[in-house]
Write a protein that holds these residues in place. Sequence first.
Motif, short mmCIF file in Angstrom:
data_model
loop_
_atom_site.label_atom_id
_atom_site.label_comp_id
_atom_site.label_asym_id
_atom_site.label_seq_id
_atom_site.Cartn_x
_atom_site.Cartn_y
_atom_site.Cartn_z
N TRP A 132 0.82 -1.20 0.00
CA TRP A 132 0.00 0.00 0.00
C TRP A 132 0.86 1.26 0.00
O TRP A 132 1.97 1.28 0.54
CB TRP A 132 -0.91 0.03 1.23
N THR A 133 0.31 2.30 -0.60
CA THR A 133 0.88 3.65 -0.42
C THR A 133 0.04 4.41 0.60
O THR A 133 0.55 5.29 1.29
CB THR A 133 0.91 4.42 -1.75
N LYS A 134 -1.26 4.04 0.68
CA LYS A 134 -2.13 4.69 1.68
C LYS A 134 -1.84 4.10 3.06
O LYS A 134 -1.36 2.96 3.17
CB LYS A 134 -3.60 4.49 1.31
N PRO A 135 -2.13 4.83 4.14
CA PRO A 135 -1.84 4.32 5.49
C PRO A 135 -2.73 3.15 5.88
O PRO A 135 -3.90 3.07 5.49
CB PRO A 135 -2.12 5.54 6.39
N VAL A 136 -2.18 2.24 6.66
CA VAL A 136 -2.93 1.16 7.28
C VAL A 136 -3.63 1.73 8.51
O VAL A 136 -3.01 2.45 9.30
CB VAL A 136 -2.01 -0.01 7.66
N THR A 137 -4.90 1.40 8.70
CA THR A 137 -5.69 2.01 9.76
C THR A 137 -5.97 1.05 10.91
O THR A 137 -5.60 -0.14 10.85
CB THR A 137 -7.03 2.52 9.20
N VAL A 138 -6.69 1.56 11.91
CA VAL A 138 -7.12 0.75 13.04
C VAL A 138 -7.98 -0.42 12.55
O VAL A 138 -7.93 -1.52 13.12
CB VAL A 138 -7.91 1.62 14.04
N LYS A 139 -8.75 -0.21 11.52
CA LYS A 139 -9.64 -1.25 11.00
C LYS A 139 -8.86 -2.51 10.64
O LYS A 139 -9.25 -3.63 11.01
CB LYS A 139 -10.37 -0.71 9.78
N GLU A 140 -7.75 -2.35 9.92
CA GLU A 140 -6.95 -3.52 9.52
C GLU A 140 -6.32 -4.20 10.73
O GLU A 140 -6.19 -5.43 10.77
CB GLU A 140 -5.87 -3.11 8.52
N VAL A 141 -5.91 -3.41 11.72
CA VAL A 141 -5.32 -3.99 12.94
C VAL A 141 -6.34 -4.86 13.65
O VAL A 141 -6.06 -5.99 14.06
CB VAL A 141 -4.80 -2.87 13.86
N ARG A 142 -7.56 -4.34 13.79
CA ARG A 142 -8.61 -5.09 14.48
C ARG A 142 -9.01 -6.34 13.70
O ARG A 142 -9.28 -7.40 14.30
CB ARG A 142 -9.82 -4.18 14.70
N GLU A 143 -9.07 -6.22 12.38
CA GLU A 143 -9.44 -7.38 11.58
C GLU A 143 -8.44 -8.51 11.72
O GLU A 143 -8.81 -9.69 11.84
CB GLU A 143 -9.57 -6.97 10.11
N LEU A 144 -7.15 -8.19 11.71
CA LEU A 144 -6.14 -9.24 11.88
C LEU A 144 -6.24 -9.85 13.27
O LEU A 144 -6.17 -11.09 13.43
CB LEU A 144 -4.73 -8.68 11.65
N ARG A 145 -6.42 -9.02 14.28
CA ARG A 145 -6.51 -9.54 15.64
C ARG A 145 -7.68 -10.51 15.77
O ARG A 145 -7.60 -11.51 16.50
CB ARG A 145 -6.67 -8.38 16.62
N GLY A 146 -8.75 -10.23 15.07
CA GLY A 146 -9.92 -11.10 15.15
C GLY A 146 -9.72 -12.47 14.54
O GLY A 146 -10.48 -13.40 14.83
N THR A 147 -8.70 -12.64 13.71
CA THR A 147 -8.43 -13.95 13.08
C THR A 147 -7.41 -14.78 13.84
O THR A 147 -7.18 -15.95 13.47
CB THR A 147 -7.92 -13.75 11.64
N LEU A 148 -6.78 -14.22 14.87
CA LEU A 148 -5.65 -14.90 15.51
C LEU A 148 -6.12 -15.96 16.50
O LEU A 148 -6.92 -15.67 17.41
CB LEU A 148 -4.77 -13.89 16.25
N PRO A 149 -5.58 -17.17 16.39
CA PRO A 149 -5.82 -18.18 17.44
C PRO A 149 -5.08 -17.76 18.71
O PRO A 149 -4.14 -16.96 18.68
CB PRO A 149 -5.21 -19.46 16.85
N PRO A 150 -5.48 -18.29 19.87
CA PRO A 150 -4.79 -17.96 21.13
C PRO A 150 -3.29 -18.27 21.05
O PRO A 150 -2.88 -19.30 20.52
CB PRO A 150 -5.49 -18.85 22.15
N GLY A 151 -2.48 -17.38 21.59
CA GLY A 151 -1.04 -17.58 21.64
C GLY A 151 -0.30 -17.30 20.35
O GLY A 151 0.90 -17.58 20.25
N THR A 152 -0.99 -16.73 19.36
CA THR A 152 -0.36 -16.44 18.08
C THR A 152 0.05 -14.97 17.99
O THR A 152 -0.70 -14.09 18.41
CB THR A 152 -1.31 -16.78 16.91
N GLN A 153 1.21 -14.74 17.47
CA GLN A 153 1.73 -13.39 17.28
C GLN A 153 1.21 -12.83 15.96
O GLN A 153 1.30 -13.47 14.92
CB GLN A 153 3.26 -13.45 17.27
N GLY A 154 0.65 -11.63 16.01
CA GLY A 154 0.15 -10.99 14.81
C GLY A 154 1.10 -9.92 14.30
O GLY A 154 1.62 -9.12 15.09
N ILE A 155 1.35 -9.89 12.99
CA ILE A 155 2.29 -8.93 12.40
C ILE A 155 1.68 -8.40 11.11
O ILE A 155 1.17 -9.17 10.29
CB ILE A 155 3.65 -9.58 12.09
N ILE A 156 1.74 -7.07 10.93
CA ILE A 156 1.34 -6.46 9.67
C ILE A 156 2.57 -5.83 9.04
O ILE A 156 3.31 -5.08 9.70
CB ILE A 156 0.24 -5.40 9.87
#
Length: 392
Positions: A132-156
Amino acid sequence: MKELGDAQTANSTLEEEQLLEALLRDDRLRSARGYRQRFSMSGRSVRLRPPGNKAEQVIEQENEQVKKQLLDQLREVPPEVFEHIVAALFTAMKYEEAVVTRHSRDGGVDVHATLVGGGVMTVPASIQVKRWTKPVTVKEVRELRGTLPPGTQGIIVTTGKYTKDAPREALSDRLTPIHLIDGRLLADLLTEHGIGVQASRLSLLSLDLNALASITGRAESTTQIIPSQLSNSTQRRYYIGKMPSDRDSCLLDSIVTMTSLADGQPTWDDYIASFKQHFPTITRSDEARRRSRVLVSLGLVDIENGHMSLTLTGRHLLENPNAGFLYDVFTSRIAGAQEIQDFALSLTRAQLRAKLRTEPPAGLSPTQAGLVEKWLHHLKPSIPIKPSPHAQ
Protein backbone atom coordinates in the motif's frame (compact mmCIF):
# COMPACT_ATOMS: atom_id res chain seq x y z
CA MET A 1 34.16 -4.04 53.67
CA LYS A 2 36.78 -5.20 51.19
CA GLU A 3 34.40 -7.83 49.85
CA LEU A 4 31.70 -5.19 49.46
CA GLY A 5 34.13 -2.94 47.59
CA ASP A 6 35.19 -5.81 45.34
CA ALA A 7 31.54 -6.60 44.60
CA GLN A 8 30.80 -2.98 43.75
CA THR A 9 33.82 -2.86 41.44
CA ALA A 10 32.74 -6.10 39.75
CA ASN A 11 29.20 -4.76 39.27
CA SER A 12 30.55 -1.52 37.82
CA THR A 13 32.78 -3.44 35.41
CA LEU A 14 29.86 -5.65 34.36
CA GLU A 15 27.68 -2.59 33.73
CA GLU A 16 30.42 -1.03 31.61
CA GLU A 17 30.81 -4.24 29.58
CA GLN A 18 27.06 -4.43 29.04
CA LEU A 19 26.95 -0.79 27.94
CA LEU A 20 29.84 -1.27 25.52
CA GLU A 21 28.21 -4.37 24.05
CA ALA A 22 24.90 -2.52 23.63
CA LEU A 23 26.64 0.35 21.83
CA LEU A 24 28.50 -2.08 19.60
CA ARG A 25 25.25 -3.87 18.72
CA ASP A 26 23.63 -0.55 17.86
CA ASP A 27 26.51 0.39 15.59
CA ARG A 28 26.56 -3.01 13.88
CA LEU A 29 22.82 -2.81 13.26
CA ARG A 30 22.98 0.74 11.89
CA SER A 31 25.86 -0.18 9.62
CA ALA A 32 24.00 -3.23 8.31
CA ARG A 33 20.98 -1.05 7.55
CA GLY A 34 23.02 1.56 5.69
CA TYR A 35 23.08 4.27 8.33
CA ARG A 36 25.96 6.25 9.76
CA GLN A 37 27.28 4.80 13.01
CA ARG A 38 26.54 6.81 16.16
CA PHE A 39 29.60 5.97 18.26
CA SER A 40 33.36 5.78 17.98
CA MET A 41 35.30 3.47 20.24
CA SER A 42 38.97 3.24 21.05
CA GLY A 43 39.64 0.51 23.59
CA ARG A 44 37.22 1.31 26.41
CA SER A 45 36.87 4.95 25.39
CA VAL A 46 33.46 5.70 23.86
CA ARG A 47 32.25 8.93 22.31
CA LEU A 48 29.27 10.14 20.33
CA ARG A 49 30.44 10.71 16.78
CA PRO A 50 30.05 14.32 15.65
CA PRO A 51 28.30 15.43 12.48
CA GLY A 52 30.14 17.07 9.63
CA ASN A 53 31.65 14.29 7.50
CA LYS A 54 30.41 15.10 3.99
CA ALA A 55 31.34 11.70 2.56
CA GLU A 56 29.22 9.89 5.15
CA GLN A 57 26.32 12.27 4.55
CA VAL A 58 26.43 11.62 0.81
CA ILE A 59 26.57 7.85 1.35
CA GLU A 60 23.65 7.92 3.77
CA GLN A 61 21.59 10.04 1.37
CA GLU A 62 22.36 7.63 -1.47
CA ASN A 63 21.36 4.68 0.71
CA GLU A 64 18.05 6.37 1.51
CA GLN A 65 17.41 6.81 -2.21
CA VAL A 66 18.13 3.11 -2.85
CA LYS A 67 15.66 2.14 -0.11
CA LYS A 68 13.01 4.37 -1.67
CA GLN A 69 13.58 2.68 -5.02
CA LEU A 70 13.34 -0.71 -3.30
CA LEU A 71 9.92 0.15 -1.86
CA ASP A 72 8.77 1.41 -5.26
CA GLN A 73 9.78 -1.95 -6.77
CA LEU A 74 7.95 -3.89 -4.05
CA ARG A 75 4.74 -2.00 -4.79
CA GLU A 76 4.96 -3.02 -8.45
CA VAL A 77 5.60 -6.76 -8.06
CA PRO A 78 2.62 -9.19 -8.12
CA PRO A 79 1.02 -9.79 -4.70
CA GLU A 80 2.22 -13.40 -4.48
CA VAL A 81 5.81 -12.31 -5.21
CA PHE A 82 5.67 -9.74 -2.41
CA GLU A 83 4.37 -12.40 -0.02
CA HIS A 84 7.29 -14.68 -0.88
CA ILE A 85 9.73 -11.78 -0.34
CA VAL A 86 8.27 -11.21 3.13
CA ALA A 87 8.49 -14.94 3.86
CA ALA A 88 12.17 -14.88 2.83
CA LEU A 89 12.75 -11.89 5.11
CA PHE A 90 11.26 -13.64 8.14
CA THR A 91 13.34 -16.71 7.38
CA ALA A 92 16.45 -14.49 7.36
CA MET A 93 15.26 -13.04 10.70
CA LYS A 94 15.51 -16.57 12.19
CA TYR A 95 11.81 -17.40 12.06
CA GLU A 96 11.21 -21.03 11.15
CA GLU A 97 8.75 -22.58 8.69
CA ALA A 98 7.91 -19.25 7.02
CA VAL A 99 5.44 -20.22 4.32
CA VAL A 100 2.99 -18.33 2.12
CA THR A 101 -0.64 -19.35 2.69
CA ARG A 102 -2.97 -20.58 -0.03
CA HIS A 103 -5.11 -17.62 -1.09
CA SER A 104 -8.35 -19.49 -0.86
CA ARG A 105 -7.71 -20.28 2.80
CA ASP A 106 -5.65 -17.42 4.18
CA GLY A 107 -8.41 -15.72 6.15
CA GLY A 108 -6.58 -12.43 5.68
CA VAL A 109 -3.22 -13.93 6.71
CA ASP A 110 -0.58 -14.12 3.95
CA VAL A 111 2.39 -15.77 5.68
CA HIS A 112 2.68 -18.20 8.58
CA ALA A 113 5.96 -18.55 10.51
CA THR A 114 7.24 -19.70 13.88
CA LEU A 115 9.50 -17.77 16.24
CA VAL A 116 11.74 -20.08 18.26
CA GLY A 117 13.33 -18.70 21.41
CA GLY A 118 16.44 -20.41 22.73
CA GLY A 119 15.33 -23.74 21.31
CA VAL A 120 12.67 -23.93 24.05
CA MET A 121 9.81 -21.53 23.38
CA THR A 122 7.91 -21.48 20.07
CA VAL A 123 5.48 -18.73 19.12
CA PRO A 124 3.42 -19.07 15.93
CA ALA A 125 3.14 -15.86 13.88
CA SER A 126 0.44 -14.80 11.42
CA ILE A 127 1.71 -12.16 9.02
CA GLN A 128 -0.44 -9.94 6.85
CA VAL A 129 1.28 -8.02 4.02
CA LYS A 130 0.03 -4.93 2.21
CA ARG A 131 1.59 -3.31 -0.87
CA TRP A 132 0.00 0.00 0.00
CA THR A 133 0.88 3.65 -0.42
CA LYS A 134 -2.13 4.69 1.68
CA PRO A 135 -1.84 4.32 5.49
CA VAL A 136 -2.93 1.16 7.28
CA THR A 137 -5.69 2.01 9.76
CA VAL A 138 -7.12 0.75 13.04
CA LYS A 139 -9.64 -1.25 11.00
CA GLU A 140 -6.95 -3.52 9.52
CA VAL A 141 -5.32 -3.99 12.94
CA ARG A 142 -8.61 -5.09 14.48
CA GLU A 143 -9.44 -7.38 11.58
CA LEU A 144 -6.14 -9.24 11.88
CA ARG A 145 -6.51 -9.54 15.64
CA GLY A 146 -9.92 -11.10 15.15
CA THR A 147 -8.43 -13.95 13.08
CA LEU A 148 -5.65 -14.90 15.51
CA PRO A 149 -5.82 -18.18 17.44
CA PRO A 150 -4.79 -17.96 21.13
CA GLY A 151 -1.04 -17.58 21.64
CA THR A 152 -0.36 -16.44 18.08
CA GLN A 153 1.73 -13.39 17.28
CA GLY A 154 0.15 -10.99 14.81
CA ILE A 155 2.29 -8.93 12.40
CA ILE A 156 1.34 -6.46 9.67
CA VAL A 157 3.93 -5.56 7.01
CA THR A 158 3.23 -2.63 4.72
CA THR A 159 5.19 -0.73 2.11
CA GLY A 160 3.45 2.42 3.34
CA LYS A 161 2.72 3.92 6.75
CA TYR A 162 0.20 3.62 9.59
CA THR A 163 -2.34 6.14 10.82
CA LYS A 164 -1.49 7.76 14.16
CA ASP A 165 -4.02 5.70 16.11
CA ALA A 166 -3.03 2.34 14.56
CA PRO A 167 0.06 1.82 16.77
CA ARG A 168 -1.97 2.63 19.90
CA GLU A 169 -4.55 0.04 18.92
CA ALA A 170 -1.85 -2.49 17.98
CA LEU A 171 -0.06 -2.27 21.35
CA SER A 172 -3.10 -1.97 23.61
CA ASP A 173 -2.44 -3.52 27.02
CA ARG A 174 -5.91 -5.06 27.12
CA LEU A 175 -5.70 -6.89 23.80
CA THR A 176 -3.42 -9.27 21.92
CA PRO A 177 -0.55 -7.09 20.63
CA ILE A 178 -0.07 -6.69 16.88
CA HIS A 179 3.43 -5.84 15.65
CA LEU A 180 3.65 -3.25 12.91
CA ILE A 181 6.36 -2.96 10.25
CA ASP A 182 6.05 0.13 8.06
CA GLY A 183 7.80 0.84 4.77
CA ARG A 184 10.83 2.46 6.36
CA LEU A 185 11.46 -0.41 8.77
CA LEU A 186 10.75 -2.93 5.99
CA ALA A 187 13.41 -1.32 3.80
CA ASP A 188 15.83 -1.32 6.76
CA LEU A 189 15.22 -5.01 7.46
CA LEU A 190 15.60 -6.00 3.82
CA THR A 191 18.84 -4.00 3.65
CA GLU A 192 20.13 -5.56 6.87
CA HIS A 193 19.55 -9.09 5.54
CA GLY A 194 20.67 -8.39 1.98
CA ILE A 195 17.32 -9.03 0.31
CA GLY A 196 16.88 -6.88 -2.80
CA VAL A 197 19.99 -4.77 -2.17
CA GLN A 198 23.74 -5.24 -2.40
CA ALA A 199 26.24 -3.56 -0.10
CA SER A 200 29.69 -2.49 -1.23
CA ARG A 201 32.32 -1.72 1.38
CA LEU A 202 34.78 1.15 1.15
CA SER A 203 37.03 2.23 3.99
CA LEU A 204 36.28 5.78 5.12
CA LEU A 205 39.25 7.48 6.74
CA SER A 206 39.05 9.87 9.69
CA LEU A 207 41.75 11.61 11.67
CA ASP A 208 42.77 9.72 14.83
CA LEU A 209 44.27 12.21 17.27
CA ASN A 210 44.22 9.52 19.94
CA ALA A 211 47.10 7.85 18.14
CA LEU A 212 48.89 11.15 17.60
CA ALA A 213 48.48 12.09 21.25
CA SER A 214 50.33 8.95 22.29
CA ILE A 215 53.54 10.24 20.68
CA THR A 216 53.08 13.99 21.07
CA GLY A 217 55.22 14.14 24.18
CA ARG A 218 58.09 12.32 22.52
CA ALA A 219 57.97 14.66 19.53
CA GLU A 220 58.05 17.72 21.79
CA SER A 221 60.82 16.33 23.97
CA THR A 222 64.31 17.81 23.60
CA THR A 223 65.87 14.34 23.72
CA GLN A 224 65.20 11.81 20.98
CA ILE A 225 63.55 8.60 22.10
CA ILE A 226 64.56 5.34 20.44
CA PRO A 227 61.42 3.18 19.91
CA SER A 228 63.20 0.02 21.04
CA GLN A 229 63.69 1.62 24.46
CA LEU A 230 59.94 1.60 25.13
CA SER A 231 58.40 -1.20 27.15
CA ASN A 232 55.14 -2.79 26.02
CA SER A 233 53.18 -1.10 28.79
CA THR A 234 54.63 2.31 27.91
CA GLN A 235 53.71 1.89 24.24
CA ARG A 236 50.07 1.47 25.22
CA ARG A 237 50.08 4.72 27.18
CA TYR A 238 49.91 8.37 26.20
CA TYR A 239 52.43 11.18 26.45
CA ILE A 240 51.37 14.37 28.14
CA GLY A 241 51.95 17.87 26.79
CA LYS A 242 52.21 21.19 28.59
CA MET A 243 49.67 22.26 31.18
CA PRO A 244 46.67 24.24 29.93
CA SER A 245 47.94 27.48 31.44
CA ASP A 246 51.22 28.85 32.69
CA ARG A 247 49.41 30.73 35.44
CA ASP A 248 49.33 29.36 38.96
CA SER A 249 45.81 28.00 39.24
CA CYS A 250 44.03 24.83 40.27
CA LEU A 251 44.85 22.27 37.60
CA LEU A 252 41.63 20.34 38.28
CA ASP A 253 39.58 23.50 37.63
CA SER A 254 41.51 24.15 34.42
CA ILE A 255 40.97 20.60 33.12
CA VAL A 256 37.28 20.68 34.04
CA THR A 257 36.92 24.03 32.24
CA MET A 258 38.70 22.70 29.15
CA THR A 259 36.54 19.58 29.15
CA SER A 260 33.32 21.57 29.55
CA LEU A 261 34.20 23.62 26.46
CA ALA A 262 33.95 20.41 24.42
CA ASP A 263 30.36 19.78 25.51
CA GLY A 264 27.95 20.11 22.60
CA GLN A 265 30.47 18.89 20.00
CA PRO A 266 31.86 22.27 18.89
CA THR A 267 34.13 22.47 15.89
CA TRP A 268 37.79 22.46 16.79
CA ASP A 269 38.17 26.05 15.58
CA ASP A 270 35.29 27.19 17.81
CA TYR A 271 36.77 25.25 20.71
CA ILE A 272 40.17 26.89 20.28
CA ALA A 273 38.55 30.34 20.21
CA SER A 274 36.79 29.55 23.51
CA PHE A 275 40.00 28.10 24.93
CA LYS A 276 41.90 31.34 24.29
CA GLN A 277 39.14 33.33 25.94
CA HIS A 278 39.35 31.23 29.11
CA PHE A 279 43.16 31.11 29.10
CA PRO A 280 44.17 34.58 27.84
CA THR A 281 47.89 33.99 28.37
CA ILE A 282 47.72 31.50 25.47
CA THR A 283 47.37 33.84 22.51
CA ARG A 284 48.48 31.66 19.59
CA SER A 285 46.02 29.17 18.09
CA ASP A 286 48.69 26.55 17.40
CA GLU A 287 49.79 26.69 21.03
CA ALA A 288 46.17 26.45 22.20
CA ARG A 289 45.76 23.35 20.06
CA ARG A 290 48.85 21.75 21.57
CA ARG A 291 47.62 22.49 25.09
CA SER A 292 44.11 21.20 24.38
CA ARG A 293 45.45 17.85 23.15
CA VAL A 294 46.12 16.89 26.76
CA LEU A 295 42.39 16.12 26.95
CA VAL A 296 42.88 13.48 24.28
CA SER A 297 45.82 12.01 26.18
CA LEU A 298 43.68 11.86 29.32
CA GLY A 299 40.83 10.19 27.44
CA LEU A 300 38.39 12.99 28.28
CA VAL A 301 37.83 14.29 24.75
CA ASP A 302 38.28 13.06 21.21
CA ILE A 303 38.54 15.02 17.98
CA GLU A 304 36.93 13.65 14.84
CA ASN A 305 35.78 15.25 11.60
CA GLY A 306 36.81 18.64 12.91
CA HIS A 307 34.58 18.38 16.01
CA MET A 308 35.35 17.95 19.71
CA SER A 309 33.47 15.12 21.45
CA LEU A 310 33.27 14.20 25.12
CA THR A 311 34.05 10.60 26.01
CA LEU A 312 32.22 8.79 28.81
CA THR A 313 35.24 9.53 31.02
CA GLY A 314 35.00 13.23 30.19
CA ARG A 315 31.28 13.24 30.91
CA HIS A 316 31.94 11.55 34.25
CA LEU A 317 34.49 14.21 35.18
CA LEU A 318 32.03 17.02 34.41
CA GLU A 319 29.33 15.37 36.50
CA ASN A 320 31.76 14.58 39.33
CA PRO A 321 34.75 16.99 39.22
CA ASN A 322 36.88 14.99 41.60
CA ALA A 323 40.65 15.43 41.93
CA GLY A 324 41.14 11.80 42.93
CA PHE A 325 39.33 10.58 39.83
CA LEU A 326 41.41 12.81 37.55
CA TYR A 327 44.60 11.73 39.30
CA ASP A 328 43.71 8.05 38.77
CA VAL A 329 43.00 8.74 35.10
CA PHE A 330 46.36 10.48 34.75
CA THR A 331 48.38 7.70 36.40
CA SER A 332 46.60 4.98 34.42
CA ARG A 333 47.01 6.59 30.98
CA ILE A 334 50.16 8.73 30.98
CA ALA A 335 53.49 7.05 30.30
CA GLY A 336 55.80 7.10 33.31
CA ALA A 337 53.21 8.56 35.71
CA GLN A 338 52.88 5.52 37.94
CA GLU A 339 56.64 4.97 38.06
CA ILE A 340 57.27 8.58 39.04
CA GLN A 341 54.56 8.39 41.70
CA ASP A 342 56.28 5.30 43.11
CA PHE A 343 59.61 7.18 43.23
CA ALA A 344 57.89 10.06 45.05
CA LEU A 345 56.92 7.85 47.97
CA SER A 346 60.49 7.71 49.25
CA LEU A 347 62.05 10.95 47.97
CA THR A 348 61.71 14.64 48.61
CA ARG A 349 60.53 16.59 45.61
CA ALA A 350 64.03 17.99 45.07
CA GLN A 351 65.51 14.48 45.20
CA LEU A 352 62.80 13.21 42.85
CA ARG A 353 63.46 15.90 40.27
CA ALA A 354 67.18 15.29 40.46
CA LYS A 355 66.64 11.56 39.93
CA LEU A 356 64.40 12.15 36.91
CA ARG A 357 67.12 14.26 35.28
CA THR A 358 69.52 11.31 35.35
CA GLU A 359 67.25 8.24 35.60
CA PRO A 360 63.88 8.91 33.94
CA PRO A 361 61.45 6.01 33.50
CA ALA A 362 62.07 3.87 30.41
CA GLY A 363 60.79 5.56 27.28
CA LEU A 364 60.82 9.10 28.70
CA SER A 365 63.39 11.81 28.24
CA PRO A 366 64.42 13.81 31.34
CA THR A 367 62.38 16.75 30.00
CA GLN A 368 59.28 14.63 29.56
CA ALA A 369 59.73 12.97 32.96
CA GLY A 370 59.98 16.40 34.57
CA LEU A 371 56.77 17.45 32.86
CA VAL A 372 54.93 14.37 34.15
CA GLU A 373 56.21 15.07 37.66
CA LYS A 374 54.95 18.64 37.43
CA TRP A 375 51.49 17.43 36.42
CA LEU A 376 51.45 14.92 39.29
CA HIS A 377 52.50 17.59 41.77
CA HIS A 378 49.72 19.95 40.68
CA LEU A 379 47.07 17.27 40.37
CA LYS A 380 47.72 15.88 43.81
CA PRO A 381 49.63 18.35 46.02
CA SER A 382 48.99 16.06 48.99
CA ILE A 383 51.01 13.28 47.36
CA PRO A 384 53.01 11.54 50.13
CA ILE A 385 56.57 12.83 49.65
CA LYS A 386 59.39 12.43 52.10
CA PRO A 387 59.90 15.78 53.90
CA SER A 388 63.06 17.73 53.15
CA PRO A 389 65.73 17.48 55.85
CA HIS A 390 65.87 21.30 55.85
CA ALA A 391 62.12 21.71 56.47
CA GLN A 392 61.14 23.16 59.81
